[in-house]
Design a protein around this motif. Sequence first.
Motif, PDB file in Angstrom:
ATOM      1  N   VAL A  71       0.860  -1.182   0.000  1.00  0.00           N
ATOM      2  CA  VAL A  71       0.000   0.000   0.000  1.00  0.00           C
ATOM      3  C   VAL A  71       0.894   1.228   0.000  1.00  0.00           C
ATOM      4  CG1 VAL A  71      -1.728   1.310   1.280  1.00  0.00           C
ATOM      5  CG2 VAL A  71      -1.894  -1.184   1.156  1.00  0.00           C
ATOM      6  N   PHE A  72       0.599   2.180  -0.876  1.00  0.00           N
ATOM      7  CA  PHE A  72       1.427   3.375  -1.020  1.00  0.00           C
ATOM      8  C   PHE A  72       0.608   4.609  -0.655  1.00  0.00           C
ATOM      9  CE2 PHE A  72       2.816   0.108  -3.906  1.00  0.00           C
ATOM     10  CZ  PHE A  72       4.196   0.065  -3.711  1.00  0.00           C
ATOM     11  N   VAL A  73       1.243   5.558   0.038  1.00  0.00           N
ATOM     12  CA  VAL A  73       0.574   6.774   0.487  1.00  0.00           C
ATOM     13  C   VAL A  73       1.193   7.966  -0.225  1.00  0.00           C
ATOM     14  CG1 VAL A  73       0.004   8.222   2.473  1.00  0.00           C
ATOM     15  CG2 VAL A  73       0.095   5.726   2.731  1.00  0.00           C
ATOM     16  N   GLY A  74       0.360   8.776  -0.887  1.00  0.00           N
ATOM     17  CA  GLY A  74       0.846   9.904  -1.651  1.00  0.00           C
ATOM     18  C   GLY A  74       1.061  11.160  -0.829  1.00  0.00           C
ATOM     19  N   PRO A  75       1.652  12.191  -1.432  1.00  0.00           N
ATOM     20  CA  PRO A  75       1.949  13.442  -0.725  1.00  0.00           C
ATOM     21  C   PRO A  75       0.709  14.120  -0.151  1.00  0.00           C
ATOM     22  CG  PRO A  75       3.108  13.355  -2.831  1.00  0.00           C
ATOM     23  CD  PRO A  75       2.156  12.205  -2.815  1.00  0.00           C
ATOM     24  N   GLU A  76      -0.448  13.943  -0.777  1.00  0.00           N
ATOM     25  CA  GLU A  76      -1.686  14.550  -0.302  1.00  0.00           C
ATOM     26  C   GLU A  76      -2.557  13.554   0.457  1.00  0.00           C
ATOM     27  OE1 GLU A  76      -2.147  17.763  -0.551  1.00  0.00           O
ATOM     28  OE2 GLU A  76      -0.229  17.922  -1.633  1.00  0.00           O
ATOM     29  N   GLY A  77      -1.973  12.453   0.868  1.00  0.00           N
ATOM     30  CA  GLY A  77      -2.713  11.470   1.648  1.00  0.00           C
ATOM     31  C   GLY A  77      -3.481  10.458   0.837  1.00  0.00           C
ATOM     32  N   HIS A  78      -3.339  10.476  -0.493  1.00  0.00           N
ATOM     33  CA  HIS A  78      -3.995   9.467  -1.306  1.00  0.00           C
ATOM     34  C   HIS A  78      -3.463   8.075  -0.957  1.00  0.00           C
ATOM     35  CE1 HIS A  78      -5.059  12.996  -3.727  1.00  0.00           C
ATOM     36  NE2 HIS A  78      -6.028  12.258  -4.235  1.00  0.00           N
ATOM     37  N   ILE A  79      -4.339   7.096  -0.972  1.00  0.00           N
ATOM     38  CA  ILE A  79      -3.971   5.711  -0.681  1.00  0.00           C
ATOM     39  C   ILE A  79      -4.080   4.921  -1.979  1.00  0.00           C
ATOM     40  CG2 ILE A  79      -4.557   3.643   0.628  1.00  0.00           C
ATOM     41  CD1 ILE A  79      -5.832   5.532   2.725  1.00  0.00           C
ATOM     42  N   VAL A  80      -2.983   4.310  -2.372  1.00  0.00           N
ATOM     43  CA  VAL A  80      -2.948   3.530  -3.598  1.00  0.00           C
ATOM     44  C   VAL A  80      -2.770   2.062  -3.217  1.00  0.00           C
ATOM     45  CG1 VAL A  80      -1.818   3.156  -5.810  1.00  0.00           C
ATOM     46  CG2 VAL A  80      -1.942   5.465  -4.844  1.00  0.00           C
ATOM     47  N   ALA A  81      -3.733   1.237  -3.610  1.00  0.00           N
ATOM     48  CA  ALA A  81      -3.725  -0.186  -3.267  1.00  0.00           C
ATOM     49  C   ALA A  81      -3.664  -1.009  -4.546  1.00  0.00           C
ATOM     50  CB  ALA A  81      -4.963  -0.550  -2.453  1.00  0.00           C
ATOM     51  N   PRO A  82      -2.488  -1.502  -4.907  1.00  0.00           N
ATOM     52  CA  PRO A  82      -2.397  -2.383  -6.078  1.00  0.00           C
ATOM     53  C   PRO A  82      -3.065  -3.732  -5.811  1.00  0.00           C
ATOM     54  CG  PRO A  82      -0.261  -1.409  -5.550  1.00  0.00           C
ATOM     55  CD  PRO A  82      -1.160  -1.157  -4.380  1.00  0.00           C
ATOM     56  N   GLU A  83      -3.696  -4.274  -6.843  1.00  0.00           N
ATOM     57  CA  GLU A  83      -4.260  -5.624  -6.804  1.00  0.00           C
ATOM     58  C   GLU A  83      -3.575  -6.432  -7.907  1.00  0.00           C
ATOM     59  OE1 GLU A  83      -8.775  -5.513  -5.441  1.00  0.00           O
ATOM     60  OE2 GLU A  83      -8.409  -4.088  -7.068  1.00  0.00           O
ATOM     61  N   PRO A  84      -2.474  -7.095  -7.564  1.00  0.00           N
ATOM     62  CA  PRO A  84      -1.663  -7.752  -8.599  1.00  0.00           C
ATOM     63  C   PRO A  84      -2.435  -8.773  -9.428  1.00  0.00           C
ATOM     64  CG  PRO A  84      -0.490  -7.663  -6.498  1.00  0.00           C
ATOM     65  CD  PRO A  84      -1.886  -7.229  -6.222  1.00  0.00           C
ATOM     66  N   GLN A  85      -3.335  -9.520  -8.807  1.00  0.00           N
ATOM     67  CA  GLN A  85      -4.062 -10.536  -9.561  1.00  0.00           C
ATOM     68  C   GLN A  85      -4.933  -9.939 -10.654  1.00  0.00           C
ATOM     69  OE1 GLN A  85      -6.263 -12.968  -6.810  1.00  0.00           O
ATOM     70  NE2 GLN A  85      -4.471 -14.183  -6.221  1.00  0.00           N
ATOM     71  N   ASP A  86      -5.381  -8.710 -10.443  1.00  0.00           N
ATOM     72  CA  ASP A  86      -6.251  -8.045 -11.416  1.00  0.00           C
ATOM     73  C   ASP A  86      -5.491  -7.058 -12.301  1.00  0.00           C
ATOM     74  OD1 ASP A  86      -8.563  -9.348 -10.432  1.00  0.00           O
ATOM     75  OD2 ASP A  86      -8.665  -7.910  -8.785  1.00  0.00           O
ATOM     76  N   SER A  87      -4.163  -6.959 -12.092  1.00  0.00           N
ATOM     77  CA  SER A  87      -3.332  -6.042 -12.887  1.00  0.00           C
ATOM     78  C   SER A  87      -3.888  -4.623 -12.860  1.00  0.00           C
ATOM     79  CB  SER A  87      -3.224  -6.532 -14.345  1.00  0.00           C
ATOM     80  OG  SER A  87      -2.636  -7.806 -14.403  1.00  0.00           O
ATOM     81  N   ARG A  88      -4.231  -4.161 -11.670  1.00  0.00           N
ATOM     82  CA  ARG A  88      -4.790  -2.809 -11.565  1.00  0.00           C
ATOM     83  C   ARG A  88      -4.402  -2.193 -10.225  1.00  0.00           C
ATOM     84  NH1 ARG A  88     -11.236  -4.287 -10.726  1.00  0.00           N
ATOM     85  NH2 ARG A  88     -11.078  -4.988  -8.554  1.00  0.00           N
ATOM     86  N   VAL A  89      -4.630  -0.885 -10.113  1.00  0.00           N
ATOM     87  CA  VAL A  89      -4.431  -0.171  -8.853  1.00  0.00           C
ATOM     88  C   VAL A  89      -5.702   0.589  -8.511  1.00  0.00           C
ATOM     89  CG1 VAL A  89      -1.926   0.058  -9.112  1.00  0.00           C
ATOM     90  CG2 VAL A  89      -3.424   1.832 -10.033  1.00  0.00           C
ATOM     91  N   ARG A  90      -6.014   0.622  -7.227  1.00  0.00           N
ATOM     92  CA  ARG A  90      -7.132   1.436  -6.741  1.00  0.00           C
ATOM     93  C   ARG A  90      -6.553   2.704  -6.115  1.00  0.00           C
ATOM     94  NH1 ARG A  90     -12.137  -1.784  -4.673  1.00  0.00           N
ATOM     95  NH2 ARG A  90     -11.893  -3.833  -5.667  1.00  0.00           N
TER      96      ARG A  90
END
Length: 388
Positions: A60-79
């Motif tokens: 899980v990655f947190v951006g400079p403005e507090g955005h939360i990025v959750a990759p889903e490797p099985q689906d080849s996508r990021v939320r």
Amino acid sequence: MKKRLTWKSAARLLTGSATLCLACTGAEDAPPQSGVGEWELVEDLRLDANVEDFSVVGWVFVGPEGHIVAPEPQDSRVRIYDSTGTLVTMVGRSGEGPGEFQHVSSVFWAADTMVVWDAQLNRGTYLLTDGTLVRTEAGRFFGRESRASGADSTFIRFIPIAVDAEGATLGEAYLLVSTGDRSEVGGAVFVRVSRDGEPSVVATLPNLNDDLVVVSGLGNPVPFAFGVRVGIAADGSRFLFMTADQSTLEPTYNLTLVRPADDTVFSRSYAYPGEPIPDSAMERGLADMVPENELARRFRALARERAPVVYPPTDVTLGLDGTIWVELRRTEGGTPVRVLSESGDPIGSLLLPARSRIQQASMTHVWVTEYDPLDLASVVRYRVIRGN
């Protein structure tokens, strides 16, 4: 971002012209942590695995403005979620076209633009936080003109992980060392690529074939041995290396913090509670290394000679604000966590809820993945209540 690698106790990490010895014999001992305040965590955001219908959540990655990025490797996508936990968009699917991925390996920021790196396609997808596709950029190839060290070395398999304040890209690569007609892959390194494309080594990672952690010729780790943990600042300004000495009943974990352009910030050892590993647990671990045969017995004998005495710590996180979060051994009641300042001084301790793993942290918030009995991961953010 955190990376897990094996540790060679005699390995040397190079930063610029500085040579760093990470063996605990050269590290300064930290003072006892008595008097350090007990901190508490108060949940203030939950992205529930079932409500969100997550598949498998990776880092899980947190951006400079507090955005939360959750990759889903099985689906080849990021939320992408905003700081309030509202889903902004989902980007990606399996493929090779624009906005498609084969393997999401890292997420980082270049100013206000998010970069999703696909290691299999060797390219970065640049996105705005609303999911708008900005561009797709192929990875760099370093040919013979890009010398790493010596006349016959160059870089291969470069994976970007950060962009620094000067716009240079930092990432992990391997050295390809050539001798005559023969080429061999050497050790892993951190590389800084300037905006004009010039690469330079800023830190050399430990050897991956460490006989203290991995039995040579087998590749399987020695049971309960602590491999090196690497923490990387989101802006590429610092690298943190953690090892552990598990050879006695008074174990230590050892931290070294470096900056690409400077000498070591600190290198210190910290005592932690030494819980002996029962013989029965070690024997089970040794038995699981390889199938039963004569060769396996020799490997197990070597592993038994190198086996640690006590359980290791769990992990380390280099926080968004420079703080350092050390997770000790997980228990059914939770995971003890020690918090250090950016200069390595103990400043707090807390108990992380059971079945949780720190993904990112700061003095104000901690982001974790929390696993249910089916190992589905929810993303939870806690407020940090600091004690005196």
